[in-house]
Design an enzyme around this catalytic site. Structure first.
Site, PDB file in Angstrom:
ATOM      1  N   SER A  71       0.797  -1.238   0.000  1.00 27.77           N
ATOM      2  CA  SER A  71       0.000   0.000   0.000  1.00 27.77           C
ATOM      3  C   SER A  71       0.823   1.277   0.000  1.00 27.77           C
ATOM      4  O   SER A  71       0.284   2.347  -0.284  1.00 27.77           O
ATOM      5  CB  SER A  71      -0.950   0.021   1.195  1.00 27.77           C
ATOM      6  OG  SER A  71      -2.204  -0.461   0.807  1.00 27.77           O
ATOM      7  N   LYS A  74       0.661   3.304  -3.038  1.00 35.89           N
ATOM      8  CA  LYS A  74      -0.471   4.193  -3.318  1.00 35.89           C
ATOM      9  C   LYS A  74      -0.030   5.663  -3.328  1.00 35.89           C
ATOM     10  O   LYS A  74      -0.672   6.501  -3.959  1.00 35.89           O
ATOM     11  CB  LYS A  74      -1.592   3.961  -2.287  1.00 35.89           C
ATOM     12  CG  LYS A  74      -2.279   2.602  -2.490  1.00 35.89           C
ATOM     13  CD  LYS A  74      -3.217   2.217  -1.360  1.00 35.89           C
ATOM     14  CE  LYS A  74      -3.856   0.857  -1.656  1.00 35.89           C
ATOM     15  NZ  LYS A  74      -4.503   0.234  -0.509  1.00 35.89           N
ATOM     16  N   TYR A 196      -3.091  -1.963 -10.803  1.00 31.63           N
ATOM     17  CA  TYR A 196      -3.121  -1.870  -9.328  1.00 31.63           C
ATOM     18  C   TYR A 196      -2.263  -2.962  -8.688  1.00 31.63           C
ATOM     19  O   TYR A 196      -1.469  -2.700  -7.770  1.00 31.63           O
ATOM     20  CB  TYR A 196      -4.579  -1.954  -8.836  1.00 31.63           C
ATOM     21  CG  TYR A 196      -4.668  -2.023  -7.335  1.00 31.63           C
ATOM     22  CD1 TYR A 196      -4.358  -0.922  -6.541  1.00 31.63           C
ATOM     23  CD2 TYR A 196      -5.025  -3.215  -6.697  1.00 31.63           C
ATOM     24  CE1 TYR A 196      -4.404  -0.996  -5.152  1.00 31.63           C
ATOM     25  CE2 TYR A 196      -5.074  -3.291  -5.315  1.00 31.63           C
ATOM     26  CZ  TYR A 196      -4.759  -2.183  -4.550  1.00 31.63           C
ATOM     27  OH  TYR A 196      -4.784  -2.272  -3.172  1.00 31.63           O
ATOM     28  N   TYR A 248      -4.329   3.021   7.828  1.00 30.32           N
ATOM     29  CA  TYR A 248      -5.539   2.202   7.962  1.00 30.32           C
ATOM     30  C   TYR A 248      -6.410   2.761   9.088  1.00 30.32           C
ATOM     31  O   TYR A 248      -6.485   3.988   9.259  1.00 30.32           O
ATOM     32  CB  TYR A 248      -5.174   0.724   8.216  1.00 30.32           C
ATOM     33  CG  TYR A 248      -4.272   0.139   7.154  1.00 30.32           C
ATOM     34  CD1 TYR A 248      -4.728  -0.045   5.853  1.00 30.32           C
ATOM     35  CD2 TYR A 248      -2.972  -0.239   7.438  1.00 30.32           C
ATOM     36  CE1 TYR A 248      -3.904  -0.599   4.876  1.00 30.32           C
ATOM     37  CE2 TYR A 248      -2.145  -0.791   6.471  1.00 30.32           C
ATOM     38  CZ  TYR A 248      -2.618  -0.959   5.196  1.00 30.32           C
ATOM     39  OH  TYR A 248      -1.796  -1.497   4.232  1.00 30.32           O
ATOM     40  N   VAL A 266       0.980  -3.803   3.833  1.00 30.02           N
ATOM     41  CA  VAL A 266       0.935  -5.130   4.458  1.00 30.02           C
ATOM     42  C   VAL A 266       2.221  -5.934   4.259  1.00 30.02           C
ATOM     43  O   VAL A 266       2.365  -7.003   4.819  1.00 30.02           O
ATOM     44  CB  VAL A 266      -0.292  -5.953   4.011  1.00 30.02           C
ATOM     45  CG1 VAL A 266      -1.583  -5.307   4.471  1.00 30.02           C
ATOM     46  CG2 VAL A 266      -0.283  -6.197   2.514  1.00 30.02           C
TER      47      VAL A 266
HETATM   48  N1  GLU Z   1      -2.243  -5.847  -2.358  1.00 34.18           N
HETATM   49  C1  GLU Z   1      -2.997  -5.527  -1.186  1.00 34.18           C
HETATM   50  C2  GLU Z   1      -4.459  -5.466  -1.509  1.00 34.18           C
HETATM   51  O1  GLU Z   1      -4.820  -4.818  -2.454  1.00 34.18           O
HETATM   52  C3  GLU Z   1      -2.500  -4.244  -0.599  1.00 34.18           C
HETATM   53  C4  GLU Z   1      -2.935  -4.150   0.779  1.00 34.18           C
HETATM   54  C5  GLU Z   1      -2.215  -3.132   1.605  1.00 34.18           C
HETATM   55  O2  GLU Z   1      -0.965  -3.067   1.670  1.00 34.18           O
HETATM   56  O3  GLU Z   1      -2.970  -2.396   2.255  1.00 34.18           O
HETATM   57  O4  GLU Z   1      -5.282  -6.047  -0.839  1.00 34.18           O
END
Ligand code: GLU
Length: 313
Positions: A71, A74, A196, A248, A266
């Site tokens: 994430s 992002k 993504y 989060y 994660v």
């Molecule tokens: N590849 C994970 C998903 O899309 C990323 C999750 C994350 O790091 O929050 O569920």
């Protein structure tokens, strides 16, 4: 009352101490196991890097071991999409904390396919749609952008993780198709998801991460090259979103205890931006119940508190 960031005389030895303490501490949770390639990562890894705006670098532990940034990617996607889409992006994704799990579907249905923010999965999928729609080769554009920011050609995507993400990506597919049904995805859903998942599967180490995000601590100008990456307003906005939604469902607590714009993933990584000072990146794979890397968060917390780095002083 906390003041402007203090220049520590012994920053490197502080990092060594934090890594030693983290190695002694309980693992603090489980390594992400939703795909085999992440479940296999050794839980014991602990690393940290701090890169200051003048290029001074401090590192300790496994700072040079690459991991799945997940994430954290992002941020890169968002910065690039903000540049391409301008303010029209904010008609398709909001800037509010979600109060829901990062991959929640229910809120998206209630809110007519407009994600709460770009750091939950639905928001990052809209960002991926912007990139997929506006670049003929969005994956290549993104990786080149990250390499440019990190100052190294060696940044790459782990193809095993990428394939695995696709194989286990049903919930993300559900988010994307739901948004498509509301008219908030322009490109073909499989192409958007491919971008993504590619983005999530980028691997970097702590030092590369801290180096690459210096522009967020420097009003949009990348320290070292002095290139403008984004305007100061965009850097401010990304930092604001990181502060409210980057950790989060623990973003409020992180603002309360640490007070820095930050993003975790994660894969066990976390980056924290210290405006006008630099960037901290830490890694330790086991995750707490919110999906944040327990020991990496603890190291960033200690570092920020001992140096009085909170932006809310
Ligand atoms: N590849 C994970 C998903 O899309 C990323 C999750 C994350 O790091 O929050 O569920």
């Amino acid at each position: 009352m906390e003041g402007t960031p203090k220049q520590p005389k012994n920053c490197s030895s502080l990092l060594e101490q934090l890594v030693a303490e983290a190695r002694e501490a309980p693992l603090g949770g489980q390594v992400a196991d939703y795909i085999p390639a992440l479940a296999e990562v050794a839980a014991e890894h602990v690393g940290i890097a701090v890169v200051e705006l003048d290029g001074t670098t401090h590192t300790a532990g496994d700072f040079d071991v690459c991991f799945s940034i997940q994430s954290i990617s992002k941020i890169f996607g968002l910065a690039l999409a903000m540049e391409r889409a301008g303010d029209s992006l904010w008609e398709r994704v909001r800037m509010e904390p979600s109060g829901q799990a990062f991959n929640s579907v229910v809120q998206l249905e209630w809110e007519h396919g407009i994600p709460r923010n770009p750091f939950i999965n639905a928001g990052a999928i809209v960002v991926s749609d912007v990139l997929t729609s506006r670049y003929s080769a969005s994956k290549s554009a993104l990786i080149q952008y990250i390499r440019y920011l990190a100052g190294t050609e060696s940044v790459h995507t782990n193809h095993e993780v990428w394939e695995s993400e696709k194989e286990h990506g049903n919930r993300n597919a559900a988010l994307a198709y739901l948004m498509k049904s509301f008219g908030n995805i322009e490109a073909d859903v499989p192409a958007v998801l491919d971008h993504y998942f590619f983005q999530c599967s980028v691997e970097m180490n702590c030092l590369q991460l801290a180096q690459s995000l210096g522009f967020l601590a420097n009003k949009g100008i990348q320290p070292g090259t002095e290139e403008r990456i984004c305007d100061a307003r965009s850097a401010h906005r990304i930092n604001a979103l990181l502060s409210t939604s980057g950790m989060y469902d623990q973003s409020g607590e992180f603002a309360f205890t640490v007070g820095l714009p930050a993003k975790s993933g994660v894969g066990g990584g976390i980056v924290a931006v210290v405006p006008d000072y630099g960037v901290i990146a830490a890694w330790s794979p086991p995750l707490n119940r919110f999906g944040n890397p327990t020991r990496a968060v603890q190291m960033v917390t200690e570092f920020a508190q001992r140096l009085g780095l909170s932006v809310y002083h």
